[in-house]
Motif scaffolding. Structure first.
Motif, PDB file in Angstrom:
ATOM      1  N   ALA A   1       0.920  -1.230   0.004  1.00  0.00           N
ATOM      2  CA  ALA A   1       0.037  -0.129  -0.169  1.00  0.00           C
ATOM      3  C   ALA A   1       0.932   1.184   0.002  1.00  0.00           C
ATOM      4  O   ALA A   1       1.905   1.195   0.613  1.00  0.00           O
ATOM      5  N   LEU A   2       0.572   2.227  -0.909  1.00  0.00           N
ATOM      6  CA  LEU A   2       1.516   3.547  -0.856  1.00  0.00           C
ATOM      7  C   LEU A   2       0.751   4.679   0.032  1.00  0.00           C
ATOM      8  O   LEU A   2       1.376   5.845  -0.468  1.00  0.00           O
ATOM      9  N   GLU A   3      -0.007   4.611   0.654  1.00  0.00           N
ATOM     10  CA  GLU A   3      -0.702   5.509   1.518  1.00  0.00           C
ATOM     11  C   GLU A   3      -0.708   5.515   2.835  1.00  0.00           C
ATOM     12  O   GLU A   3      -1.404   6.267   3.733  1.00  0.00           O
ATOM     13  N   GLY A   4       0.149   4.529   3.261  1.00  0.00           N
ATOM     14  CA  GLY A   4       0.650   4.503   4.897  1.00  0.00           C
ATOM     15  C   GLY A   4       1.185   5.768   5.419  1.00  0.00           C
ATOM     16  O   GLY A   4       1.956   6.571   4.817  1.00  0.00           O
ATOM     17  N   GLN A   5       0.688   5.898   6.872  1.00  0.00           N
ATOM     18  CA  GLN A   5       1.402   7.191   7.518  1.00  0.00           C
ATOM     19  C   GLN A   5       2.660   7.058   7.697  1.00  0.00           C
ATOM     20  O   GLN A   5       3.420   7.781   7.278  1.00  0.00           O
ATOM     21  N   SER A   6       3.357   5.641   7.902  1.00  0.00           N
ATOM     22  CA  SER A   6       4.918   5.737   8.149  1.00  0.00           C
ATOM     23  C   SER A   6       5.473   5.833   6.909  1.00  0.00           C
ATOM     24  O   SER A   6       6.415   6.737   6.713  1.00  0.00           O
ATOM     25  N   ARG A   7       4.828   5.502   5.844  1.00  0.00           N
ATOM     26  CA  ARG A   7       5.605   5.656   4.421  1.00  0.00           C
ATOM     27  C   ARG A   7       5.634   6.969   4.033  1.00  0.00           C
ATOM     28  O   ARG A   7       6.591   7.599   3.536  1.00  0.00           O
ATOM     29  N   ARG A   8       4.533   7.985   4.376  1.00  0.00           N
ATOM     30  CA  ARG A   8       4.673   9.314   4.131  1.00  0.00           C
ATOM     31  C   ARG A   8       5.758  10.170   4.915  1.00  0.00           C
ATOM     32  O   ARG A   8       6.137  10.923   4.414  1.00  0.00           O
ATOM     33  N   LEU A   9       5.760   9.658   6.285  1.00  0.00           N
ATOM     34  CA  LEU A   9       6.588  10.406   6.781  1.00  0.00           C
ATOM     35  C   LEU A   9       8.185  10.190   6.671  1.00  0.00           C
ATOM     36  O   LEU A   9       9.001  10.849   6.449  1.00  0.00           O
ATOM     37  N   TYR A  10       8.435   8.614   6.311  1.00  0.00           N
ATOM     38  CA  TYR A  10       9.801   8.569   5.687  1.00  0.00           C
ATOM     39  C   TYR A  10      10.032   8.990   4.309  1.00  0.00           C
ATOM     40  O   TYR A  10      11.311  10.004   4.146  1.00  0.00           O
ATOM     41  N   ARG A  11       9.160   9.411   3.461  1.00  0.00           N
ATOM     42  CA  ARG A  11       9.481  10.063   2.244  1.00  0.00           C
ATOM     43  C   ARG A  11       9.330  11.445   2.384  1.00  0.00           C
ATOM     44  O   ARG A  11      10.354  12.119   2.049  1.00  0.00           O
ATOM     45  N   GLU A  12       8.983  12.117   3.494  1.00  0.00           N
ATOM     46  CA  GLU A  12       9.139  13.352   3.805  1.00  0.00           C
ATOM     47  C   GLU A  12      10.391  13.798   4.392  1.00  0.00           C
ATOM     48  O   GLU A  12      11.037  14.630   3.925  1.00  0.00           O
ATOM     49  N   SER A  13      10.634  12.794   5.404  1.00  0.00           N
ATOM     50  CA  SER A  13      12.267  12.758   5.821  1.00  0.00           C
ATOM     51  C   SER A  13      13.180  12.969   4.603  1.00  0.00           C
ATOM     52  O   SER A  13      14.467  13.517   4.622  1.00  0.00           O
ATOM     53  N   ALA A  14      13.007  12.209   3.712  1.00  0.00           N
ATOM     54  CA  ALA A  14      13.844  11.649   2.539  1.00  0.00           C
ATOM     55  C   ALA A  14      13.935  12.975   1.628  1.00  0.00           C
ATOM     56  O   ALA A  14      15.146  13.650   1.381  1.00  0.00           O
ATOM     57  N   GLN A  15      12.797  13.600   1.575  1.00  0.00           N
ATOM     58  CA  GLN A  15      12.957  14.709   0.759  1.00  0.00           C
ATOM     59  C   GLN A  15      13.537  15.986   1.429  1.00  0.00           C
ATOM     60  O   GLN A  15      14.281  16.769   0.644  1.00  0.00           O
ATOM     61  N   ILE A  16      13.286  16.147   2.842  1.00  0.00           N
ATOM     62  CA  ILE A  16      13.975  17.184   3.450  1.00  0.00           C
ATOM     63  C   ILE A  16      15.393  17.033   3.586  1.00  0.00           C
ATOM     64  O   ILE A  16      16.065  18.019   3.079  1.00  0.00           O
TER      65      ILE A  16
END
Length: 589
Positions: free
Chosen positions: A356-371
């Motif tokens: 699943a591509l909409e998980g909360q942890s996935r979103r947080l990890y992606r945001e951290s990588a972008q930062i």
């Protein structure tokens, strides 16, 4: 151990001629037979009474003798390969593997005198080739139903028996191993790794940081790779291939690798999953990047897998990308450990089944990588202390991923998480040691004082008993440290500290106070890592601009004067081994 069924054919002699020959690029070494259907068959490489043509005729005899229609492709070909890090098996061990694989496949079962004819040829340390003809002695064709599955099951048993790297078959998450020919080619060219490994690393870095198709391909080009896009008749982009400049085949054409050939999650559809759901990263100042990313990673670690199986699979995938980004922007002091951790976690980031591509942890990890990716220019120049809290959070996230894989019975992924966690733990302790060195204020030198009457003379540098140093600095941990298998390594580090002109007891007590030790599985190993960070930081501080040439400055970091340089000539900048941040592959003419 991986049995790989290769393309079937009709030319037994041609295949044997290749296996016994030098290879396409002289990669074959000492080709010889290790086993055959008949133990009394001579080896063409070792007997003057047998040629490759004779052996091919013997293998093909049942095919020529059979009545009725002969199979169009009667040559059965299997390669059985070990991991490059496995121990080298003997010819006798490979012979046992060959007989068992042929039995499992249905080519020649044990105690079946009417089975197919086969031989096993070895021309490298890490693999053998099995060649068989698909006609039995009684003229029937063998039952090869589920041959691949049965050969894989046999390989799993040999991994246990011979102490080899243990794999899990069937989840389709394993990466492609480097072939021995690729490694030999890299060695001939003086490369530290095979082109396939370099391409996989650079493509993974681009995919982990990219935010769309255009950004992805721009990053590949910026890394210095050749890029070829595959466009369908309707104009849609359906795939891509990459090549390393200077890597050419015998016809002097670039050697292209599609994303799927590099790794299961680097095909274009899988790469696009990373930005299928937009993740707008908040804009933060470079000084706050590590701290903001740390908060997000801690929150993601606590929520990982809480939303269900499919969300957890997507979460660990995003965590793998985050570690890849961190490896690029991390402080030089621990960059090698984090790069190794990213490589180890690669398997753990690919969970079997749907994601699943909409998980909360996935979103947080992606945001951290972008930062971290957006702040790369400034983040990479931060000292190790700024990243310490984030690295602790990353260890927590990897441990959470390991527990999630354990709960799902993903054995290979759980083991990969454990290996990555250990490397990140080492990076944390090295960083802690460096932070302690930065704030260290040495006490007055006690060893130089004149001993009073009746007092034992101080030992010369390098002669002090390090067991006494541990008892003085860490009385509560001394017994455990001295009994630890890692104690000899720690003792050597303490001796190096003393030879550099510093008090080892004072230094050991300082790094021990930096973080708690009660939860460490090996206190001696943790202290060794901290001293590694200490020595690296003292060396960095010694050659920093504006530093004085005091007794604490110099090469190696402690107690040596810097080497003189010619007037008006600046010393050449030093680069740590393996530090290639910002560099693409070396171009060749």
């Amino acid at each position: 151990m991986i049995p790989q069924k290769l393309d079937e054919g009709s030319d037994t002699y041609g295949l044997l001629h290749y296996l016994y020959g030098p290879g396409r690029r002289d990669e074959h070494t000492n080709p010889h037979m290790v086993a055959a259907w008949d133990p009394y068959i001579d080896d063409p490489a070792r007997s003057p009474d047998m040629t490759i043509s004779d052996l091919a005729l013997l293998l093909d005899a049942p095919v020529f003798a059979m009545r009725g229609k002969k199979p169009k492709l009667h040559v059965y070909h299997v390669a059985v390969r070990n991991d490059p890090e496995d121990r080298i098996l003997s010819d006798e061990e490979w012979a046992e593997v060959a007989a068992e694989i042929m039995h499992a496949a249905g080519i020649a079962e044990h105690d079946d005198d009417e089975g197919c004819r086969w031989v096993a040829v070895r021309h490298a340390d890490d693999h053998i080739h099995l060649v068989a003809t698909k006609v039995r002695e009684d003229g029937r064709q063998p039952n090869l139903r589920q041959d691949i599955v049965k050969m894989q099951a046999s390989a799993r048993a040999f991994e246990v028996k011979f102490g080899l790297r243990r794999l899990k078959h069937g989840d389709k998450t394993a990466g492609r191993w480097q072939k021995s020919g690729e490694q030999e080619k890299a060695a001939r060219r003086g490369l530290s790794e095979a082109p396939r490994a370099t391409l996989q690393r650079l493509v993974r870095e681009a995919a982990a940081a990219a935010s769309g198709d255009a950004d992805f391909f721009e990053r590949l080009a910026a890394a210095g790779l050749r890029v070829k896009q595959r466009i369908a008749a309707d104009g849609k982009l359906t795939g891509y291939s990459v090549a390393l400049p200077g890597d050419r085949n015998i016809e002097q054409q670039p050697i292209w690798f599609s994303g799927a050939r590099l790794a299961p999650d680097l095909s274009l559809p899988r790469v696009r999953e990373r930005w299928s759901a937009a993740v707008p990263a908040p804009r933060v100042s470079p000084a706050e990047a590590w701290q903001v990313a740390e908060q997000k990673v801690r929150a993601a670690a606590e929520a990982l897998g809480a939303e269900g199986l499919h969300q957890g699979a997507g979460d660990v995938s995003a965590l793998g990308d985050l570690i890849v980004v961190v490896a690029v922007v991390s402080p030089r002091l621990v960059r090698n450990q984090i790069k190794d951790a990213a490589m180890e976690f690669e398997r753990a980031s690919r969970a079997p089944g749907d994601r699943a591509l909409e998980g909360q942890s996935r979103r947080l990890y992606r945001e951290s990588a972008q930062i971290l990716s957006q702040s790369a220019a400034a983040v990479g120049r931060n000292d190790a202390a700024a990243a310490l809290g984030f690295l602790l959070a990353l260890v927590q996230a990897v441990e959470a991923a390991g527990r999630w894989h354990d709960a799902q019975e993903h054995r290979a992924q759980a083991q990969a998480s454990g290996r990555a966690g250990r490397l990140l733990h080492e990076a944390v302790e090295v960083t802690a040691g460096a932070s302690a060195a930065r704030e260290y204020r040495p006490r007055p030198n006690r060893t130089g004082a004149r001993p009073v009457a009746g007092q034992r003379k101080a030992a010369a540098p390098g002669e002090r008993l390090m067991a006494g140093v541990v008892q003085e600095a860490l009385p509560e941990h001394a017994q455990a440290v001295l009994a630890d298998p890692a104690w000899p390594t720690l003792r050597a580090r303490l001796a190096e500290v003393e030879r550099a002109g510093e008090d080892p007891a004072d230094v050991l007590a300082t790094v021990a106070r930096r973080r708690e030790l009660s939860s460490a599985e090996s206190v001696a190993e943790v202290l060794t890592w901290r001293l590694d960070g200490w020595r690296a930081q003292r060396g960095t501080a010694a050659v920093a601009p504006g530093s004085s040439s005091s007794s604490t400055a110099g090469a190696g970091g402690m107690g040596r004067s810097p080497a003189p340089t010619r007037k008006g000539v600046a010393p050449a900048p030093k680069r740590r081994p393996g530090d290639e941040q910002g560099k693409g592959p070396r171009r060749t003419r």
